[in-house]
Design an enzyme around this catalytic site. Structure first.
Site, PDB file in Angstrom:
ATOM      1  N   TYR A 134      -3.782  -2.615 -10.094  1.00  0.00           N
ATOM      2  CA  TYR A 134      -3.661  -2.488  -8.640  1.00  0.00           C
ATOM      3  C   TYR A 134      -2.798  -3.598  -8.053  1.00  0.00           C
ATOM      4  O   TYR A 134      -1.910  -3.337  -7.233  1.00  0.00           O
ATOM      5  CB  TYR A 134      -5.052  -2.496  -8.019  1.00  0.00           C
ATOM      6  CG  TYR A 134      -5.047  -2.364  -6.517  1.00  0.00           C
ATOM      7  CD1 TYR A 134      -4.776  -1.143  -5.909  1.00  0.00           C
ATOM      8  CD2 TYR A 134      -5.320  -3.458  -5.703  1.00  0.00           C
ATOM      9  CE1 TYR A 134      -4.770  -1.014  -4.533  1.00  0.00           C
ATOM     10  CE2 TYR A 134      -5.311  -3.339  -4.326  1.00  0.00           C
ATOM     11  CZ  TYR A 134      -5.043  -2.117  -3.741  1.00  0.00           C
ATOM     12  OH  TYR A 134      -5.032  -1.996  -2.376  1.00  0.00           O
ATOM     13  N   TYR A 194      -4.548   3.779   8.110  1.00  0.00           N
ATOM     14  CA  TYR A 194      -5.896   3.205   8.226  1.00  0.00           C
ATOM     15  C   TYR A 194      -6.523   3.550   9.568  1.00  0.00           C
ATOM     16  O   TYR A 194      -6.473   4.705   9.989  1.00  0.00           O
ATOM     17  CB  TYR A 194      -5.859   1.686   7.981  1.00  0.00           C
ATOM     18  CG  TYR A 194      -5.047   1.302   6.791  1.00  0.00           C
ATOM     19  CD1 TYR A 194      -5.387   1.777   5.522  1.00  0.00           C
ATOM     20  CD2 TYR A 194      -3.919   0.493   6.903  1.00  0.00           C
ATOM     21  CE1 TYR A 194      -4.631   1.448   4.403  1.00  0.00           C
ATOM     22  CE2 TYR A 194      -3.165   0.158   5.788  1.00  0.00           C
ATOM     23  CZ  TYR A 194      -3.523   0.641   4.545  1.00  0.00           C
ATOM     24  OH  TYR A 194      -2.775   0.309   3.458  1.00  0.00           O
ATOM     25  N   VAL A 196       1.196  -3.561   3.919  1.00  0.00           N
ATOM     26  CA  VAL A 196       1.166  -4.837   4.630  1.00  0.00           C
ATOM     27  C   VAL A 196       2.381  -5.718   4.322  1.00  0.00           C
ATOM     28  O   VAL A 196       2.534  -6.785   4.916  1.00  0.00           O
ATOM     29  CB  VAL A 196      -0.143  -5.619   4.357  1.00  0.00           C
ATOM     30  CG1 VAL A 196      -1.340  -4.853   4.877  1.00  0.00           C
ATOM     31  CG2 VAL A 196      -0.291  -5.965   2.885  1.00  0.00           C
ATOM     32  N   LYS A 216       0.282   3.197  -3.090  1.00  0.00           N
ATOM     33  CA  LYS A 216      -0.884   4.078  -3.237  1.00  0.00           C
ATOM     34  C   LYS A 216      -0.471   5.546  -3.229  1.00  0.00           C
ATOM     35  O   LYS A 216      -1.108   6.381  -3.871  1.00  0.00           O
ATOM     36  CB  LYS A 216      -1.885   3.816  -2.112  1.00  0.00           C
ATOM     37  CG  LYS A 216      -2.477   2.413  -2.101  1.00  0.00           C
ATOM     38  CD  LYS A 216      -3.301   2.187  -0.846  1.00  0.00           C
ATOM     39  CE  LYS A 216      -3.868   0.775  -0.787  1.00  0.00           C
ATOM     40  NZ  LYS A 216      -4.601   0.518   0.476  1.00  0.00           N
ATOM     41  N   SER A 233       0.791  -1.232   0.000  1.00  0.00           N
ATOM     42  CA  SER A 233       0.000   0.000   0.000  1.00  0.00           C
ATOM     43  C   SER A 233       0.820   1.277   0.000  1.00  0.00           C
ATOM     44  O   SER A 233       0.261   2.361  -0.170  1.00  0.00           O
ATOM     45  CB  SER A 233      -0.966   0.007   1.188  1.00  0.00           C
ATOM     46  OG  SER A 233      -2.028  -0.890   0.971  1.00  0.00           O
TER      47      SER A 233
END
Length: 311
Positions: free
Chosen positions: A191, A243, A261, A67, A64
């Site tokens: 993705y 998050y 992660v 992102k 992530s």
């Protein structure tokens, strides 16, 4: 203030001795194979000096953290399109939650939860060439890190695709609401491949330097994005980059940061440093357990919190 080189070495030694390291992300089979014993840390200061310790040059799946680079690419192309599809609020929910998405009409809360990242990725994806989106992200990170060898780990991408049913559900749900507008299959392919980009802490810290310097890459002098946009990206990293543990991270560390992660975290001390840490064992919220602790130790010793008036 502590000597940075000595501090980095000391933090790495402390983390290596920790008995409780968290659990690796075993829901992605390839990530489950990575040992939780790894720890790497790189700090690049304002003068460009690199201070490293541990597994600083071992490549890992950035997951992530990708992102962030996808968002930069999409904002540089069409910021209005990004913010029409994605919000800028913390979610307070797990990174892969679908409940909030359903309750809010298919518009993700922010670009760093999975749903928001998929919506951003859709903006970069060509139905005719699914490789275009991940190619653009790779070109950006290669340029920022000064390393054309950075690539996607094919085994990790395959593993993500084989087990990414929840991400597929998120994408299809947003397609039904018109947030994802292209091919769901192409969006998902992009993705999964962007999450499988493999980088070392050194490469990642180099790639993040522009966020510590007002949008300018100090290695090349090239403007990556505007100072105002850089400030806003850093704000999103601080409020949404971890998050449903973003508030706790801001409380403990006080720096803009984005986790993945795979165990990596890219953190920014504006005007001071770009920091990358990797430890594959995760907290229950999906953030590197020892990586977070290491950044807390570093920020406290250096006084680098954005909430510190002397920073």
């Amino acid at each position: 203030m502590a000597d940075l080189a000595t501090l980095v070495s000391g933090i790495a030694a402390e983390m290596q001795a920790m008995p409780h390291r968290g659990a690796v992300a075993d829901y992605i089979p390839e990530l489950a194979k990575v040992s939780a014993d790894h720890f790497g840390l790189v700090v690049i200061d304002a003068d460009g000096q690199e201070h490293s310790a541990g597994d600083a040059d071992t490549r890992f799946s950035i997951q992530s953290v990708s992102k962030l680079f996808a968002l930069v690419e999409a904002l540089n192309r069409d910021p209005d399109a990004v913010w029409r599809r994605v919000g800028r609020e913390p979610s307070g929910s797990a990174f892969n939650s679908i409940v909030q998405l359903e309750a809010e009409g298919g518009r993700p809360r922010n670009p760093f939860i999975n749903a928001g990242a998929l919506a951003v990725t859709d903006l970069l994806t060509s139905d005719d060439d699914p490789r275009a989106g991940v190619g653009a992200i790779l070109r950006l990170v290669r340029s920022l890190a000064g390393d054309d060898s950075i690539a996607t780990d094919g085994a990790v991408a395959y593993s993500e695709a084989a087990t990414g049913h929840r991400n597929a559900a998120l994408a299809h749900f947003m397609k039904a609401h018109g947030v994802v507008r292209g091919s769901v299959e192409a969006c998902l392919s992009t993705y999964f491949h962007q999450c499988a980009i493999a980088m070392s802490c050194r490469q990642l810290a180099r790639a993040g330097r522009f966020l510590a310097h007002g949008g300018i890459d100090p290695a090349s002098g090239r403007t990556i994005t505007s100072p105002e946009r850089t400030r806003r990206i850093n704000a999103l990293m601080l409020t949404c980059g971890h998050y449903d543990a973003s508030g706790e991270f801001a409380f403990r560390v006080g720096l803009p940061a984005k986790s993945g992660v795979g165990g990596g975290i890219l953190a920014i001390a504006p005007g001071r440093a770009s920091i990358a840490v990797w430890s594959p064992g995760l907290s229950p919220q999906g953030n590197s357990l020892l990586g977070t602790l290491a950044l807390e130790r570093l920020a406290h010793a250096m006084g680098w919190s954005v909430f510190n008036p002397d920073a």
